[in-house]
Design a protein around this motif. Structure first.
Motif, mmCIF file in Angstrom:
data_model
loop_
_atom_site.group_PDB
_atom_site.id
_atom_site.type_symbol
_atom_site.label_atom_id
_atom_site.label_comp_id
_atom_site.label_asym_id
_atom_site.label_seq_id
_atom_site.Cartn_x
_atom_site.Cartn_y
_atom_site.Cartn_z
ATOM 1 N N GLU A 60 4.606 -7.036 -12.752
ATOM 2 C CA GLU A 60 5.837 -6.797 -11.996
ATOM 3 C C GLU A 60 7.108 -7.103 -12.789
ATOM 4 O O GLU A 60 8.095 -6.378 -12.678
ATOM 5 N N THR A 266 -0.859 -3.124 -0.454
ATOM 6 C CA THR A 266 -0.121 -2.021 -1.080
ATOM 7 C C THR A 266 -0.330 -0.716 -0.305
ATOM 8 O O THR A 266 0.127 0.344 -0.751
ATOM 9 N N THR A 321 3.076 -10.642 -2.698
ATOM 10 C CA THR A 321 3.812 -9.437 -3.062
ATOM 11 C C THR A 321 5.296 -9.757 -3.226
ATOM 12 O O THR A 321 5.856 -10.528 -2.455
ATOM 13 N N GLU A 325 9.028 -5.193 -2.486
ATOM 14 C CA GLU A 325 7.855 -4.350 -2.747
ATOM 15 C C GLU A 325 6.831 -4.454 -1.617
ATOM 16 O O GLU A 325 5.744 -3.887 -1.711
#
Length: 334
Positions: A60, A266, A321, A325
């Protein structure tokens, strides 16, 4: 825009931009922290793979991410989720702009995932199959501590073999059903798809993961199709011999992955449904998005721990997370 294959059988154009970002920079694009931006759409199964792998490996801070909206026009994926409809880093409203900056006469479809060189604003690659393998093998300098081995060298031949069958028969197989232009080609595609799903069920009956005893690239590639099966492919693409939730082995396997950090967190079910049911207007002319299915059952116990195996091997799960995002709570099964 028409998606149904006029000739009967759907054949995917797989001629992607094959430039690679590598540790040695042999294609002119060396791996560098902060240089590139991964452009995705949560709705797209091919892009969902890259979101998962980036998160599992902890990239990330190294590779920023831009999210397109769930729908696109005939011209391009667009950044309609961002203020003003413009990507805040690339400063463009359409992904097509990055393609045309590198290839002014780019003749093909504008696809996600794509990696863009932030400095020049040019697309580098949209080769989704190679992209995640390179995250595992070329970006190792920037992997988080405890990152899993998703493409371990001793298992690569087997991973490649399994992943190839998953791609041709399942990942692309559902599209072959949905975009078939004749009854004959549809039925042939349907039989191929469920033959492969039965093969996968048999393979996973007594082993927790597809290759070895940890999550690998092969599992990532299968998961994104399974996650979309009941919300989209079963009805919209007529893959309706049975639902995923009626396939005991694959349903337990999919829930096992879904409940593993990096997978379920996700997955945006709302965007997934919006994409397919709105964009494919030749299949669904009303563009009405179905309300179901109920998602709570994704969080039910799966019992796959009894088969042994460790999701991350000797590694560790990714952390929470990142802010900005996260999938909205009402878009997931959470």
């Amino acid at each position: 825009m028409s998606y149904v294959a006029s000739g009967g059988e759907f054949n995917r154009d797989t001629n992607y931009i094959t430039t690679r970002i590598t540790a040695d920079g042999r294609d002119g694009y060396p791996v560098e922290s902060g240089r590139y931006r991964l452009v995705v759409a949560r709705a797209c199964p091919w892009a969902n793979r890259t979101i998962i792998v980036r998160r599992l490996l902890g990239l990330e801070d190294t590779l920023s991410i831009g999210f397109c909206g769930p729908t696109h026009d005939q011209d391009s994926w667009t950044f309609d989720l961002d203020p003003g409809g413009v990507d805040p880093v690339l400063k463009i409203p359409r992904l097509k702009d990055a393609y045309l900056r590198r290839f002014p006469d780019y003749p093909k479809g504008i696809t996600v995932p794509a990696i863009v060189d932030v400095g020049t604003g040019e697309v580098v690659t949209n080769d989704f199959a190679q992209m995640t393998l390179d995250f595992s093998t070329e970006w190792t300098e920037f992997h988080r501590e405890g990152a899993p081995q998703l493409y371990p060298e001793p298992l690569r031949d087997e991973i490649d073999e399994v992943a190839q069958r998953i791609y041709t028969e399942v990942n692309n197989g559902v599209y072959r059903c949905g975009f078939a232009g004749s009854q004959e080609s549809y039925e042939k595609a349907y039989d191929r798809l469920f033959t492969a799903l039965d093969w996968l069920s048999d393979r996973l009956r007594n082993q927790r993961y597809l290759v070895g005893d940890t999550i690998t690239e092969a599992d990532v590639r299968l998961f994104t199709t399974l996650a979309r099966f009941d919300p989209v492919y079963h009805g919209h693409f007529k893959c309706n011999r049975n639902k995923l939730s009626e396939s005991p082995v694959l349903w337990a396997y999919a829930r096992d992955l879904f409940q593993t950090p990096g997978f379920g967190d996700t997955t945006d079910f709302v965007q997934i449904k919006q994409h397919y049911y709105i964009v494919h207007s030749d299949i669904n002319p009303t563009q009405i998005v179905p309300k179901g299915p109920d998602l709570a059952n994704w969080l039910t116990p799966h019992g796959r721990e009894a088969l042994g195996g460790k999701p991350f091997g000797d590694g560790t799960p990714p952390g929470p997370t990142r802010e900005g995002e996260r999938v909205p709570a009402d878009h997931s099964a959470g």
